[in-house]
Write a protein that holds these residues in place. Structure first.
Motif, short mmCIF file in Angstrom:
data_model
loop_
_atom_site.label_atom_id
_atom_site.label_comp_id
_atom_site.label_asym_id
_atom_site.label_seq_id
_atom_site.Cartn_x
_atom_site.Cartn_y
_atom_site.Cartn_z
N LYS A 82 -6.89 -8.44 6.38
CA LYS A 82 -6.36 -8.20 5.04
C LYS A 82 -7.36 -7.49 4.12
CE LYS A 82 -3.12 -12.07 5.25
NZ LYS A 82 -2.80 -13.43 4.75
N PRO A 83 -8.64 -7.87 4.12
CA PRO A 83 -9.59 -7.14 3.27
C PRO A 83 -9.63 -5.66 3.56
CG PRO A 83 -10.56 -9.21 3.98
CD PRO A 83 -9.27 -9.07 4.73
N ALA A 84 -9.48 -5.27 4.81
CA ALA A 84 -9.45 -3.84 5.15
C ALA A 84 -8.24 -3.17 4.52
CB ALA A 84 -9.43 -3.66 6.67
N GLY A 85 -7.10 -3.86 4.50
CA GLY A 85 -5.90 -3.32 3.86
C GLY A 85 -6.07 -3.20 2.36
N GLU A 86 -6.73 -4.18 1.75
CA GLU A 86 -6.98 -4.13 0.31
C GLU A 86 -7.91 -2.96 -0.04
OE1 GLU A 86 -8.49 -8.00 -0.45
OE2 GLU A 86 -6.54 -9.00 -0.23
N THR A 101 -1.52 10.80 -6.64
CA THR A 101 -0.93 11.85 -7.48
C THR A 101 0.57 11.96 -7.26
OG1 THR A 101 -1.42 13.52 -5.79
CG2 THR A 101 -3.06 13.22 -7.55
N GLU A 102 1.02 11.48 -6.09
CA GLU A 102 2.43 11.58 -5.71
C GLU A 102 2.73 10.52 -4.66
OE1 GLU A 102 3.25 15.11 -3.29
OE2 GLU A 102 1.07 15.35 -3.07
N PRO A 103 4.01 10.23 -4.40
CA PRO A 103 4.34 9.22 -3.39
C PRO A 103 3.66 9.51 -2.05
CG PRO A 103 6.29 9.79 -4.63
CD PRO A 103 5.21 10.75 -5.08
N ALA A 104 3.18 8.47 -1.42
CA ALA A 104 2.47 8.61 -0.15
C ALA A 104 2.93 7.53 0.82
CB ALA A 104 0.96 8.49 -0.37
N ALA A 105 2.89 7.85 2.11
CA ALA A 105 3.23 6.90 3.15
C ALA A 105 1.95 6.45 3.85
CB ALA A 105 4.18 7.53 4.16
N VAL A 106 1.93 5.18 4.25
CA VAL A 106 0.75 4.62 4.92
C VAL A 106 1.18 3.91 6.20
CG1 VAL A 106 -1.29 3.17 4.68
CG2 VAL A 106 -0.23 4.17 2.63
N PHE A 107 0.60 4.34 7.31
CA PHE A 107 0.81 3.65 8.58
C PHE A 107 -0.42 2.78 8.84
CE2 PHE A 107 0.83 4.21 13.48
CZ PHE A 107 1.37 2.94 13.65
N CYS A 108 -0.25 1.46 8.69
CA CYS A 108 -1.33 0.52 9.00
C CYS A 108 -1.19 0.14 10.47
CB CYS A 108 -1.21 -0.73 8.13
SG CYS A 108 -1.47 -0.43 6.36
N LEU A 109 -2.29 0.20 11.20
CA LEU A 109 -2.21 -0.04 12.64
C LEU A 109 -2.00 -1.50 13.02
CD1 LEU A 109 -4.73 2.52 14.16
CD2 LEU A 109 -2.32 2.79 13.55
N ASN A 110 -1.95 -2.39 12.02
CA ASN A 110 -1.42 -3.73 12.26
C ASN A 110 -0.88 -4.31 10.95
OD1 ASN A 110 -3.67 -4.76 10.86
ND2 ASN A 110 -4.05 -6.38 12.35
N ASP A 111 -0.09 -5.36 11.04
CA ASP A 111 0.57 -5.93 9.86
C ASP A 111 -0.41 -6.63 8.92
OD1 ASP A 111 2.99 -5.03 10.74
OD2 ASP A 111 3.84 -7.00 11.22
N GLU A 112 -1.48 -7.19 9.46
CA GLU A 112 -2.45 -7.89 8.61
C GLU A 112 -2.98 -6.95 7.53
OE1 GLU A 112 -4.01 -11.00 8.50
OE2 GLU A 112 -2.62 -11.87 9.96
N MET A 113 -3.30 -5.72 7.91
CA MET A 113 -3.80 -4.76 6.93
C MET A 113 -2.70 -4.34 5.96
SD MET A 113 -6.54 -2.45 9.10
CE MET A 113 -5.31 -1.69 10.18
#
Length: 322
Positions: A212-216, A227-239
């Motif tokens: 979780k700290p890595a995701g934060e 600056t504009e909407p962005a998508a994020v692919f986290c390589l696991n759910d915890e992040m």
């Protein structure tokens, strides 16, 4: 496996004399003890901590080796292993740390399931060469005594990237995992390959550590750059959950400004709002299959490597953009 009987035969002494020498008993002279210890070393003798089971050469215990016990990932995985093993009269012990590696050469367990980066592949090959039966869940190794039960990380990461692009996202972040993680590296490689198919994508990687700290930390960087909407692919759910935690303290909203996609579909991700889009597979099945394959190895039955398939779970954490 070399036994004290083999040592006794080569040294020309009794089994009891070998036992005394190996245990430092003063009943044996220094000269005889030195000779026996030298022969034991020459034969690569390893003391058997499961001596109580010497007659059958089995303990009915399987070890699963994990890098650590953190996060919400391991519960269902271990449950699947335990259920599959108990049906065949085996018990499961969970191990972590380099000192626990000795459970294998000392025959304290009958076989091992490996999901632990502290084992080098060379070390595992060495154990397999000695006859130990292993199932690996975190690497690819080719050996008759080693079976692979791996996630289809490539398919999962490709599904995630394609889904985000199909939703119209042109600005894409990927939050990576630990450098030493096989699953993280497989997912990252597949994500990079998928992005290459879309030449118009603005792509950025942020280092992560599957917690979780890595995701934060990743969310903080994205907010500062926003600056504009962005998508994020986290390589696991915890992040991904860590990102939710950080964004909850800002004016940016998940599914509107920051669109988040995870991997693992852990139970808690089903209850956060907006619902997290993620790559799903059965951790319980993954664990059960690994255990079943190890039992087949121990029974000298033929068993093929297996890949655990994945699917995409949609969620309102990712919405279509124009």
């Amino acid at each position: 496996m070399v036994s004290i009987k083999d040592i006794a035969k080569k040294a020309g002494v009794s089994i009891s004399t070998v036992s005394y020498a190996l245990n430092g008993n003063p009943k044996v002279t220094e000269e005889t003890a030195s000779k026996i210890l030298a022969i034991a070393n020459e034969l690569n003798y390893i003391p058997n901590a499961a001596a109580r089971s010497l007659k059958k050469q089995e303990t009915k215990i399987i070890g699963v080796f994990l890098t650590n016990y953190g996060g919400a990932f391991y519960g269902q995985l271990l449950q699947g292993m335990q259920e599959a093993l108990s049906m065949k009269g085996y018990e499961l012990i969970v191990c972590s740390g380099r000192e626990s590696h000795r459970f294998l050469p000392e025959r304290m367990i009958d076989g091992a399931i490996i999901l632990d980066v502290t084992f080098s592949s060379e070390e595992l090959i060495n154990y397999a060469n000695r006859g130990h039966k292993l199932v690996v869940m975190d690497r690819e190794l080719d050996h008759p005594n080693i079976n692979q039960v791996l996630l289809d990380n490539k398919a999962g990461a490709t599904l995630a990237i394609d889904y985000l692009v199909e939703k119209g996202h042109q600005k894409l972040y990927v939050v990576t995992g630990p450098d030493c993680s096989y699953d993280a590296n497989q997912r990252l490689h597949a994500a990079r390959q998928a992005v290459k198919r879309y030449g118009h994508i603005q792509y950025t990687e942020i280092g992560g550590n599957f917690n979780k700290p890595a995701g934060e930390h990743a969310a903080e960087q994205i907010v500062n750059e926003y600056t504009e909407p962005a998508a994020v692919f986290c390589l696991n759910d915890e992040m991904a959950i860590g990102m939710y935690n950080y964004l909850d303290k800002t004016n940016l909203r998940v599914g509107e400004h920051i669109h988040i996609f995870g991997f693992d579909n852990i139970e808690v991700s089903q209850y956060i709002r907006p619902r997290l889009a993620s790559i799903d597979y059965s951790e319980q099945k993954w664990g059960a299959v690994a255990a079943e394959h190890l039992l087949k190895l121990l029974a000298d039955e033929s068993v093929e490597n297996e890949r655990i398939y994945v699917s995409l779970i949609e969620g309102d954490s990712v919405k279509k953009v124009q």
